[in-house]
Design a protein around this motif. Structure first.
Motif, short mmCIF file in Angstrom:
data_model
loop_
_atom_site.label_atom_id
_atom_site.label_comp_id
_atom_site.label_asym_id
_atom_site.label_seq_id
_atom_site.Cartn_x
_atom_site.Cartn_y
_atom_site.Cartn_z
N UNK A 1 -26.36 28.15 -37.27
CA UNK A 1 -25.76 28.28 -38.66
C UNK A 1 -26.63 28.54 -39.61
N UNK A 2 -27.66 27.83 -39.84
CA UNK A 2 -28.42 28.09 -40.79
C UNK A 2 -29.27 29.17 -40.67
N UNK A 3 -29.68 29.64 -39.37
CA UNK A 3 -30.67 30.50 -39.13
C UNK A 3 -29.90 31.92 -39.34
N UNK A 4 -28.60 32.09 -38.95
CA UNK A 4 -28.06 33.24 -38.99
C UNK A 4 -27.99 33.51 -40.31
N UNK A 5 -27.61 32.75 -41.12
CA UNK A 5 -27.35 33.00 -42.73
C UNK A 5 -28.62 33.55 -43.37
N UNK A 6 -29.94 32.95 -43.04
CA UNK A 6 -30.76 33.36 -43.77
C UNK A 6 -31.40 34.79 -43.20
N UNK A 7 -31.05 34.97 -41.87
CA UNK A 7 -31.38 36.14 -40.99
C UNK A 7 -30.78 37.29 -41.70
N UNK A 8 -29.73 37.12 -42.30
CA UNK A 8 -28.89 38.22 -42.80
C UNK A 8 -29.54 38.56 -44.24
N UNK A 9 -29.90 37.85 -44.83
CA UNK A 9 -30.70 38.06 -45.99
C UNK A 9 -32.17 38.68 -45.87
N UNK A 10 -32.93 38.31 -44.93
CA UNK A 10 -34.09 38.74 -44.66
C UNK A 10 -33.99 40.05 -43.82
N UNK A 11 -33.13 40.17 -43.18
CA UNK A 11 -33.11 41.71 -42.39
C UNK A 11 -32.80 42.57 -43.48
N UNK A 12 -31.80 42.32 -44.34
CA UNK A 12 -31.33 43.29 -45.37
C UNK A 12 -32.73 43.65 -46.09
N UNK A 13 -33.44 42.63 -46.67
CA UNK A 13 -34.66 43.10 -47.32
C UNK A 13 -35.94 43.68 -46.61
N UNK A 14 -35.88 43.38 -45.43
CA UNK A 14 -36.95 44.07 -44.47
C UNK A 14 -36.69 45.64 -44.62
N UNK A 15 -35.39 45.90 -44.41
CA UNK A 15 -35.00 47.06 -44.24
C UNK A 15 -35.25 47.82 -45.42
N UNK A 16 -34.77 47.36 -46.55
CA UNK A 16 -34.86 48.21 -47.78
C UNK A 16 -36.24 48.27 -48.06
N UNK A 17 -37.22 47.25 -47.83
CA UNK A 17 -38.67 47.25 -48.18
C UNK A 17 -39.33 48.48 -47.34
N UNK A 18 -38.85 48.39 -46.23
CA UNK A 18 -39.42 49.53 -44.97
C UNK A 18 -38.92 50.89 -45.43
N UNK A 19 -38.04 51.18 -46.09
CA UNK A 19 -37.23 52.20 -46.53
C UNK A 19 -38.11 52.69 -47.80
N UNK A 20 -38.70 51.76 -48.46
CA UNK A 20 -39.49 52.30 -49.75
C UNK A 20 -40.81 52.81 -49.29
N UNK A 21 -41.21 52.10 -48.33
CA UNK A 21 -42.64 52.35 -47.75
C UNK A 21 -42.69 53.80 -46.92
N UNK A 22 -41.57 53.85 -46.11
CA UNK A 22 -41.78 54.90 -45.08
C UNK A 22 -42.09 56.31 -45.66
#
Lengths: 315, 340
Positions: free
Chosen positions: B213-234
């Motif tokens: 329960x806790x992990x999935x909630x947190x994973x959602x935020x981290x995944x979104x953030x990683x994606x946008x940060x990667x998109x900034x760098x690519x």
């Protein structure tokens, strides 16, 4: 981004343009872009549907949410029936009616708490962005508020001041006011930061310079020139703020710190049903789905609005 | 770097003091009386004497100063004494008393907290680990294949994961895995001691649902953030340079883009830890885990102010502490920050 982006057409060019071509406005453009965002449209539609459901629904489905129909008080018999479309809870109260009424409260809390948060946030953001002398103290204050442990503090404050507020305003109004104020006070900080950033960049624009040079008073510059131009981040955070407030309220109710036990809110209904997950799981699932749908549709809407209001993100 | 750390510390300490004052003031303003729960037969004079003995008649700033001394000097000393079996208290008037709970028959607050800390730590810690392990690969793949099927599904689920309240995902998981499938228990057995392989398996099993329960909630935020940060760098030039050198795409993504993209993500992860402690309050309540969150709720219900105060302050210390850590990590990973 100026408010009126109606394309200024020079007199000579007029004859070239088709006569019936509509003037484009900022909000028209926003709507154009918003419509192209599929998930946002689905979200908006769902949200309107949910609001209609809880506002108009009880007018057609007139079962009293507080009436305990004792013929259905045993959970095995609490399954859906013609009298109770979604069945009844452990003491025979109608599930559908309770969810509809609960939705009214949850949505009202969400919207009013958002208004509190947005008002404070916008005010702090405008002031600290516009007046350099206020910037540092206000932002320090914002940072300090951000460093408070939100959820635990929220729980404690709503617990400690519950009786005082209930005595002052009556049980339901007092609880409502307390929850709305507490959520609002602990949620304005991101808005303030975003608004401040927007003000800082708008302040340097030429039209503000023009206003200053024509001798416009500072208060008027802030209200007439700057405020309308920072509306888009405010609108986005207002939208997302409703979702966050609904989630917070339902968490409070879930922990038994929100409204009194007999007032059905979605969060409360989830926790009430938790004891009967094996016999009648829909007692918890329905309010849970309703909260999730509401929050999800608002978040999609907010995402779409953000893209639509900020032309730079256009693909 | 040293100077930077000192500068950060100089802002963190006043913030912490200010926050502790706010927390103290809020709880002090709250109505409620520790003698309220005592029997009616106690005479008003005695009642007054009890209040005086507890220091409740003193002005607020004095009470605050005493509380700060208790929290930062006396309690650590007492803990040291217990662990090292020595005596630090030189005379009787200095730090003789411990901060005690008003409920629980006067147990020291820190004893209550240390009983419950490990459960919260285990659940929160493994949830966070799970979240990071799931989220970062999803974010990376989503970004490298922007607008692909995987990306669309990933983005959709991360918004869903972010929007579902944890108490509802908890209940869904209970219905699915406890009621229907019967794989995992829905209630955390707090008396379980790990003595053998089978009890170890049992412990893992009862941790699965709260952690999910806790992990999935947190994973959602981290995944979104990683994606946008990667998109900034690519699209940046250094990526093109590495490509021009002819390295394999996987190598480029992992060694160059990911490393740079992780800088803001690490900050987000550090900043998210206090929030996950807050989220743990609800998760602990669903699965009846006897952690810090449950202690907070229980103490609030019986108006046990010392425990509530200490817990909230510990949460505040966590927030400020992890803010500080995030700043340091950021400064370490991105040297430009240090010289701002």
């Amino acid at each position: 981004m100026a408010v009126q982006t109606s394309t200024a057409v020079e007199p000579g060019a007029l004859s070239l343009a088709p006569a019936e071509r509509k003037q484009r406005t900022l909000w028209g453009d926003v709507w154009q872009r918003f419509r192209r965002h599929k998930l946002a449209m689905v979200g908006t539609f769902t949200f309107i549907l949910l609001i209609a459901l809880v506002v108009i629904g009880p007018m057609f489905y007139t079962t009293d949410p507080d009436f305990a129909d004792t013929t259905y008080a045993i959970l095995e018999e609490g399954k859906p029936s013609p009298e109770h479309l979604l069945g009844t809870d452990d003491i025979g109260r109608d599930t559908l009616a309770r969810n509809l009424y609960g939705g009214r409260i949850s949505l009202a809390v969400g919207i009013v708490a958002m208004l509190v948060a947005i008002t404070i946030g916008t005010l702090v953001g405008l002031l600290s962005g516009f007046f350099p002398s206020l910037d540092s103290p206000l932002m320090r204050f914002t940072d300090m508020m951000l460093a408070l442990p939100q959820i635990p503090l929220l729980l404690v404050v709503s617990m400690l001041f519950r009786d005082t507020m209930r005595k002052a305003l009556g049980v339901e109004a007092g609880t409502f006011a307390l929850i709305v104020i507490v959520i609002g006070i602990l949620a304005w900080m991101p808005t303030a930061r975003v608004v401040r950033g927007a003000v800082l960049s708008v302040k340097e624009k030429e039209f503000v310079e023009a206003a200053i040079s024509t001798g416009t008073r500072r208060r008027k510059i802030l209200a007439r020139h700057i405020f309308p131009n920072v509306l888009s981040p405010i609108i986005v955070s207002a939208t997302l703020g409703v979702a966050a407030a609904i989630l917070t309220e339902s968490a409070l109710s879930f922990l038994g710190l929100g409204f009194p036990p007999d007032v059905p809110t979605w969060g409360r209904l989830v926790v009430d049903g938790q004891a009967y997950l094996d016999l009648n799981p829909i007692l918890s699932v329905i309010p849970g789905v309703l909260i999730s749908l509401t929050v999800l549709s608002i978040n999609f809407m907010g995402d779409g609005l953000r893209d639509a209001l900020d032309p730079r993100t256009r693909k | 770097m040293g100077q930077y750390i000192i500068r950060r510390l100089l802002t963190a300490i006043p913030t912490l003091l200010l926050i502790s004052f706010v927390i103290f003031a809020v709880l002090d303003l709250a109505p409620g009386d520790p003698t309220g729960a005592l029997p009616e037969t106690i005479k008003p004079e005695v009642r007054q004497a009890i209040r005086e003995a507890m220091g409740l008649d003193k002005p607020m700033p004095v009470k605050y100063a005493l509380w700060i001394r208790q929290f930062f000097v006396c309690e650590p000393l007492a803990l040291l004494e217990e662990n090292m079996d020595t005596n630090f208290t030189f005379d009787d008037s200095f730090c003789k008393l411990r901060l005690t709970s008003w409920g629980s028959r006067g147990t020291p607050v820190f004893d209550l907290i240390s009983q419950r800390f490990p459960q919260t730590m285990w659940v929160v810690g493994s949830a966070y680990l799970l979240a990071i392990l799931i989220a970062i690969p999803i974010g990376v793949i989503s970004a490298t294949r922007q607008y692909s099927m995987f990306d669309q599904i990933g983005t959709f689920f991360s918004i869903v994961g972010y929007s579902l309240p944890t108490f509802f995902t908890g209940i869904l998981l209970i219905i699915l895995f406890s009621v229907k499938l019967g794989w995992f228990p829905s209630i955390y057995d707090t008396n379980l001691e790990i003595r053998s392989w089978s009890t170890f398996v049992k412990q893992i099993k009862q941790m699965v649902l709260p952690v999910m329960v806790l992990g999935l909630f947190q994973a959602a935020a981290v995944a979104r953030y990683t994606r946008s940060s990667m998109l900034d760098n690519l699209p940046l030039d250094y990526v093109r340079t590495v490509r021009a050198k002819g390295f394999r795409e996987a190598y480029i993504v992992v060694r160059h883009v990911l490393r740079n993209s992780l800088i803001p993500v690490v900050t987000l992860i550090a900043l998210g830890i206090p929030a996950i402690f807050g989220g743990a309050i609800i998760t602990e309540q669903i699965f009846k885990v006897n952690g810090l969150g449950q202690l907070l709720i229980l103490s609030m219900q019986v108006n046990d102010i010392p425990v509530v105060q200490t817990l909230i302050f510990i949460f505040a210390v966590l927030v400020v502490g992890f803010n500080f850590i995030a700043d340091i990590i950021y400064g370490f990973l991105d040297p430009r920050i240090r010289f701002e």
